[in-house]
Design a protein around this motif. Structure first.
Motif, PDB file in Angstrom:
ATOM      1  N   ALA A  80      -4.701 -11.582   3.085  1.00 18.93           N
ATOM      2  CA  ALA A  80      -3.231 -11.455   3.126  1.00 18.93           C
ATOM      3  C   ALA A  80      -2.875 -10.045   3.608  1.00 18.93           C
ATOM      4  CB  ALA A  80      -2.635 -11.735   1.752  1.00 18.93           C
ATOM      5  N   VAL A  81      -3.583  -9.047   3.085  1.00 17.92           N
ATOM      6  CA  VAL A  81      -3.337  -7.661   3.527  1.00 17.92           C
ATOM      7  C   VAL A  81      -3.659  -7.536   5.022  1.00 17.92           C
ATOM      8  CG1 VAL A  81      -4.086  -5.250   3.286  1.00 17.92           C
ATOM      9  CG2 VAL A  81      -3.769  -6.666   1.244  1.00 17.92           C
ATOM     10  N   LEU A  82      -4.776  -8.148   5.446  1.00 20.55           N
ATOM     11  CA  LEU A  82      -5.159  -8.082   6.866  1.00 20.55           C
ATOM     12  C   LEU A  82      -4.078  -8.718   7.738  1.00 20.55           C
ATOM     13  CD1 LEU A  82      -7.206  -7.560   9.156  1.00 20.55           C
ATOM     14  CD2 LEU A  82      -8.270  -9.747   8.608  1.00 20.55           C
ATOM     15  N   LEU A  83      -3.574  -9.890   7.293  1.00 17.49           N
ATOM     16  CA  LEU A  83      -2.587 -10.581   8.124  1.00 17.49           C
ATOM     17  C   LEU A  83      -1.310  -9.762   8.254  1.00 17.49           C
ATOM     18  CD1 LEU A  83      -3.200 -14.227   6.891  1.00 17.49           C
ATOM     19  CD2 LEU A  83      -3.696 -13.296   9.154  1.00 17.49           C
ATOM     20  N   VAL A  84      -0.907  -9.112   7.159  1.00 19.28           N
ATOM     21  CA  VAL A  84       0.315  -8.301   7.239  1.00 19.28           C
ATOM     22  C   VAL A  84       0.078  -7.071   8.115  1.00 19.28           C
ATOM     23  CG1 VAL A  84       1.875  -6.824   5.905  1.00 19.28           C
ATOM     24  CG2 VAL A  84       1.297  -9.093   5.060  1.00 19.28           C
ATOM     25  N   THR A  85      -1.036  -6.384   7.891  1.00 21.48           N
ATOM     26  CA  THR A  85      -1.240  -5.130   8.623  1.00 21.48           C
ATOM     27  C   THR A  85      -1.639  -5.405  10.083  1.00 21.48           C
ATOM     28  OG1 THR A  85      -3.456  -5.047   7.679  1.00 21.48           O
ATOM     29  CG2 THR A  85      -1.790  -3.672   6.644  1.00 21.48           C
ATOM     30  N   ALA A  86      -2.584  -6.344  10.301  1.00 23.94           N
ATOM     31  CA  ALA A  86      -3.056  -6.585  11.671  1.00 23.94           C
ATOM     32  C   ALA A  86      -1.998  -7.268  12.516  1.00 23.94           C
ATOM     33  CB  ALA A  86      -4.320  -7.450  11.654  1.00 23.94           C
ATOM     34  N   ALA A  87      -1.175  -8.092  11.876  1.00 25.41           N
ATOM     35  CA  ALA A  87      -0.249  -8.901  12.672  1.00 25.41           C
ATOM     36  C   ALA A  87       0.981  -8.118  13.099  1.00 25.41           C
ATOM     37  CB  ALA A  87       0.180 -10.132  11.877  1.00 25.41           C
ATOM     38  N   ILE A  88       1.476  -7.255  12.224  1.00 25.38           N
ATOM     39  CA  ILE A  88       2.788  -6.658  12.505  1.00 25.38           C
ATOM     40  C   ILE A  88       2.663  -5.394  13.361  1.00 25.38           C
ATOM     41  CG2 ILE A  88       4.896  -5.737  11.459  1.00 25.38           C
ATOM     42  CD1 ILE A  88       4.397  -7.643   9.102  1.00 25.38           C
ATOM     43  N   ASP A  89       1.768  -4.492  12.972  1.00 30.24           N
ATOM     44  CA  ASP A  89       1.630  -3.228  13.703  1.00 30.24           C
ATOM     45  C   ASP A  89       1.266  -3.471  15.177  1.00 30.24           C
ATOM     46  OD1 ASP A  89       1.899  -0.522  13.521  1.00 30.24           O
ATOM     47  OD2 ASP A  89      -0.181  -0.134  12.939  1.00 30.24           O
ATOM     48  N   THR A  90       0.300  -4.350  15.389  1.00 28.20           N
ATOM     49  CA  THR A  90      -0.179  -4.589  16.756  1.00 28.20           C
ATOM     50  C   THR A  90       0.865  -5.333  17.592  1.00 28.20           C
ATOM     51  OG1 THR A  90      -1.243  -6.546  15.875  1.00 28.20           O
ATOM     52  CG2 THR A  90      -2.654  -4.633  16.258  1.00 28.20           C
ATOM     53  N   THR A  91       1.531  -6.316  16.976  1.00 28.72           N
ATOM     54  CA  THR A  91       2.523  -7.070  17.754  1.00 28.72           C
ATOM     55  C   THR A  91       3.738  -6.199  18.049  1.00 28.72           C
ATOM     56  OG1 THR A  91       1.722  -9.066  16.655  1.00 28.72           O
ATOM     57  CG2 THR A  91       3.743  -9.278  17.910  1.00 28.72           C
ATOM     58  N   ALA A 126     -13.550   4.955   1.385  1.00 21.83           N
ATOM     59  CA  ALA A 126     -13.580   4.179   0.140  1.00 21.83           C
ATOM     60  C   ALA A 126     -14.986   3.677  -0.170  1.00 21.83           C
ATOM     61  CB  ALA A 126     -12.632   2.996   0.259  1.00 21.83           C
ATOM     62  N   THR A 127     -15.449   3.918  -1.389  1.00 20.27           N
ATOM     63  CA  THR A 127     -16.742   3.371  -1.806  1.00 20.27           C
ATOM     64  C   THR A 127     -16.565   2.433  -2.996  1.00 20.27           C
ATOM     65  OG1 THR A 127     -17.046   5.396  -3.085  1.00 20.27           O
ATOM     66  CG2 THR A 127     -18.206   5.275  -0.975  1.00 20.27           C
ATOM     67  N   GLU A 128     -15.381   2.403  -3.568  1.00 21.11           N
ATOM     68  CA  GLU A 128     -15.048   1.455  -4.644  1.00 21.11           C
ATOM     69  C   GLU A 128     -13.527   1.401  -4.773  1.00 21.11           C
ATOM     70  OE1 GLU A 128     -16.587   2.972  -8.315  1.00 21.11           O
ATOM     71  OE2 GLU A 128     -15.441   4.809  -8.155  1.00 21.11           O
ATOM     72  N   GLY A 129     -13.035   0.498  -5.626  1.00 25.90           N
ATOM     73  CA  GLY A 129     -11.593   0.410  -5.853  1.00 25.90           C
ATOM     74  C   GLY A 129     -10.919  -0.591  -4.925  1.00 25.90           C
ATOM     75  N   PRO A 130      -9.589  -0.710  -5.014  1.00 25.52           N
ATOM     76  CA  PRO A 130      -8.870  -1.759  -4.273  1.00 25.52           C
ATOM     77  C   PRO A 130      -9.030  -1.669  -2.756  1.00 25.52           C
ATOM     78  CG  PRO A 130      -7.312  -0.299  -5.450  1.00 25.52           C
ATOM     79  CD  PRO A 130      -8.692   0.086  -5.886  1.00 25.52           C
ATOM     80  N   VAL A 131      -9.047  -0.451  -2.204  1.00 31.37           N
ATOM     81  CA  VAL A 131      -9.165  -0.330  -0.743  1.00 31.37           C
ATOM     82  C   VAL A 131     -10.550  -0.815  -0.304  1.00 31.37           C
ATOM     83  CG1 VAL A 131      -9.184   1.281   1.199  1.00 31.37           C
ATOM     84  CG2 VAL A 131      -7.517   1.561  -0.632  1.00 31.37           C
ATOM     85  N   TYR A 132     -11.564  -0.427  -1.081  1.00 31.41           N
ATOM     86  CA  TYR A 132     -12.927  -0.869  -0.779  1.00 31.41           C
ATOM     87  C   TYR A 132     -13.014  -2.408  -0.879  1.00 31.41           C
ATOM     88  CZ  TYR A 132     -17.970  -1.443  -1.215  1.00 31.41           C
ATOM     89  OH  TYR A 132     -19.261  -1.847  -1.031  1.00 31.41           O
ATOM     90  N   ASP A 133     -12.424  -2.961  -1.943  1.00 31.40           N
ATOM     91  CA  ASP A 133     -12.457  -4.427  -2.123  1.00 31.40           C
ATOM     92  C   ASP A 133     -11.848  -5.138  -0.917  1.00 31.40           C
ATOM     93  OD1 ASP A 133     -13.585  -4.033  -4.548  1.00 31.40           O
ATOM     94  OD2 ASP A 133     -11.807  -4.579  -5.745  1.00 31.40           O
ATOM     95  N   VAL A 134     -10.704  -4.625  -0.464  1.00 34.00           N
ATOM     96  CA  VAL A 134     -10.031  -5.262   0.677  1.00 34.00           C
ATOM     97  C   VAL A 134     -10.870  -5.100   1.942  1.00 34.00           C
ATOM     98  CG1 VAL A 134      -8.032  -5.110   2.218  1.00 34.00           C
ATOM     99  CG2 VAL A 134      -7.684  -5.047  -0.255  1.00 34.00           C
ATOM    100  N   ALA A 135     -11.262  -3.860   2.232  1.00 32.40           N
ATOM    101  CA  ALA A 135     -11.917  -3.575   3.526  1.00 32.40           C
ATOM    102  C   ALA A 135     -13.326  -4.156   3.610  1.00 32.40           C
ATOM    103  CB  ALA A 135     -11.938  -2.072   3.789  1.00 32.40           C
ATOM    104  N   THR A 136     -13.880  -4.604   2.485  1.00 34.95           N
ATOM    105  CA  THR A 136     -15.198  -5.257   2.561  1.00 34.95           C
ATOM    106  C   THR A 136     -15.085  -6.776   2.393  1.00 34.95           C
ATOM    107  OG1 THR A 136     -15.495  -4.798   0.204  1.00 34.95           O
ATOM    108  CG2 THR A 136     -16.556  -3.268   1.755  1.00 34.95           C
ATOM    109  N   SER A 137     -13.884  -7.273   2.124  1.00 40.00           N
ATOM    110  CA  SER A 137     -13.747  -8.722   1.912  1.00 40.00           C
ATOM    111  C   SER A 137     -12.939  -9.411   2.998  1.00 40.00           C
ATOM    112  CB  SER A 137     -13.051  -9.017   0.573  1.00 40.00           C
ATOM    113  OG  SER A 137     -13.614  -8.272  -0.462  1.00 40.00           O
ATOM    114  N   TRP A 138     -12.191  -8.640   3.805  1.00 47.19           N
ATOM    115  CA  TRP A 138     -11.411  -9.322   4.835  1.00 47.19           C
ATOM    116  C   TRP A 138     -12.329  -9.763   5.965  1.00 47.19           C
ATOM    117  CZ3 TRP A 138      -7.550  -4.712   5.886  1.00 47.19           C
ATOM    118  CH2 TRP A 138      -8.225  -3.660   6.492  1.00 47.19           C
ATOM    119  N   LEU A 139     -11.796 -10.681   6.783  1.00 51.53           N
ATOM    120  CA  LEU A 139     -12.624 -11.305   7.822  1.00 51.53           C
ATOM    121  C   LEU A 139     -13.346 -10.299   8.695  1.00 51.53           C
ATOM    122  CD1 LEU A 139     -10.374 -14.182   9.233  1.00 51.53           C
ATOM    123  CD2 LEU A 139     -12.341 -14.360   7.708  1.00 51.53           C
TER     124      LEU A 139
END
Ligand code: HEM
Length: 417
Positions: free
Chosen positions: A245-256, A82-95
């Protein structure tokens, strides 16, 4: 420089790491540990080519994760292409992709919801949910062998995060679960015409949370709490709220999900250890800790060097990617005695910290919650189905470059099926 590593020790096929990111292929092996041991023995800091260095020794990984010239990687956005768009926005803004003060400020705002006090307050809810799910699963297993992954390993963390976001159960089931639920398939073939685009779930989740913010009415839920300003650090932008919010859903559920399933898988594969835990249920804390070390659900994390550094005597230029091989570091014999032995009573060695939740500034924000969920889930399972056994060999996931966990964990109740 490119390296020759034997990726498949069983058939002696040699594979060249033309691009260091090929390391992700190791995660898809049924048993990646001999390959990591070979990498660590060849060089604890290995120039894998393409500007990627594998760090596989525990102490060096621990040191580098805290090095001031080692910063958050751009690997996630890159891996989605991703270099732009929603995926880029998320993956460059999450913690995970922020650094320095910007990271500290945003982390403080997200962390408010995951203090040890907040996590402990969730215990009665987690106890009740685990008890219900484990009881239902134990009953189902009496009828026929059943897959623990959807029934408990996924269902519990999914229910916990749903309740934290205060999302209606029907809406969660309809709008979120199809985006995050394990497929039960060991492999997703990316060449299939119907294979999802990389990052498709991230984009769909971002859109879901954007609409929820637009709709309002999240009072009491995590999304609303993430938007509350702090008197000193201000508030997160809506873009950052959605990304986290996306990070918390994806990081929290898959790993746990992975931790619960890996813990049960390790116990069922080591009957002597299972017998110890059945006799001494208080050992469940040690069981989860040893699983985190022995079979960590997150196999790697990455960083970028902003200045040249020397690590373990290896010169690493600025702009290199460091790939921390958590699965290798957790079995480093310089750190852990008999590292390939699963021992639920392993004494605490030098603080016993593993790298399973990362290290340094980006240390997992949900570690306490994940540990609590896994302990409660395994205790409830052993209480309601003390006689479970593996019904078929474990089918490991092969669809994720970083998450190692069973795709299916079909168990039966001894003598009852
Ligand atoms: C067994 C379960 C889990 C494992 C193995 C795990 C693993 C990790 C690892 C390795 C990192 C560091 C990534 C890096 O340094 O690049 C991380 C970060 C993170 N984890 Fe977890 N995690 C788990 C559960 C959770 C849960 C339950 C939550 C939330 C409730 C969560 C939220 C986060 C967040 C927000 C970060 C980013 C922190 C930052 O960048 O400052 N994780 N996790």
């Amino acid at each position: 420089m490119s390296r020759i590593i034997n990726l498949d020790p069983m058939n002696a096929n040699q594979a060249t790491f033309k691009d260091g990111w090929d390391v992700y292929r190791i995660a898809a092996l049924d048993d990646p540990y001999p390959v990591w041991a070979a990498i660590r023995e060849e060089s604890p800091v290995l120039d894998a080519g393409g500007g990627v260095f594998f760090v596989s020794a525990f102490e060096l990984a621990n040191e580098a994760l805290r090095h001031p010239a080692v910063r958050a990687g751009s690997g996630v956005a890159e891996s989605f292409g991703a270099t732009e768009g929603p995926v880029y926005d998320v993956a460059t803004s999450w913690l995970m992709s922020l650094d320095g003060e910007e990271h500290q400020r945003a982390r403080g705002l997200v962390q408010r919801e995951f203090t040890s006090k907040r996590v402990e307050a969730l215990r009665p809810f987690i106890d009740a949910a685990a008890d219900r799910l484990a009881r239902e699963f134990a009953t189902a297993c009496v009828e026929q062998p059943s897959d623990l992954v959807p029934a408990l390993a996924f269902a519990l963390p999914s229910e916990v995060i749903r309740s934290l976001f205060a999302i209606d159960a029907d809406e969660w089931q309809r709008d979120v679960v199809p985006l995050i639920a394990p497929t039960g398939e060991p492999a997703t073939d990316p060449t299939r015409a119907d294979a999802p685009a990389p990052g498709a779930a991230v984009a769909a989740l971002a859109e879901y949370f954007r609409r929820r913010i637009e709709r309002g009415g999240d009072a009491g839920g995590l999304l609303a709490q993430l938007r509350v300003a702090d008197p000193e650090s201000g508030r997160l932008s809506d873009r950052a709220v959605i990304a986290n919010a996306v990070l918390l859903v994806t990081a929290a559920i898959d790993t746990t999900t992975g931790l619960v399933a890996n813990t049960v898988a390790c116990l069922l594969s080591h009957p002597d250890q299972l017998a110890r835990v059945r006799a001494h249920p208080e050992l469940v804390v040690g069981v989860v800790e040893e699983t985190l070390r022995f079979e960590p659900p997150a196999l790697s994390c990455s960083r970028t060097t902003v200045e040249p550094i020397t690590l373990g005597g290896v010169a690493i230029p600025a702009g290199s990617h460091l790939l921390f091989c958590i699965g290798a570091a957790n079995r480093d014999p310089d750190r852990f005695t008999e590292p390939d032995r699963f021992d639920v009573e392993r004494p605490v060695e030098r603080g016993a910290e593993t790298l399973s939740f990362g290290g340094g500034r980006h240390f997992c924000l949900g570690a306490a919650l994940a540990r609590l969920e896994a302990q409660v889930a395994v205790r409830a399972l052993l209480e309601h189905a003390p006689d479970i056994a593996l019904h078929e060999p474990i089918a490991w996931r092969k669809d994720s470059p970083t998450v190692r966990a069973p795709a299916r964990l079909v168990v039966s109740r001894a003598g009852r099926c």
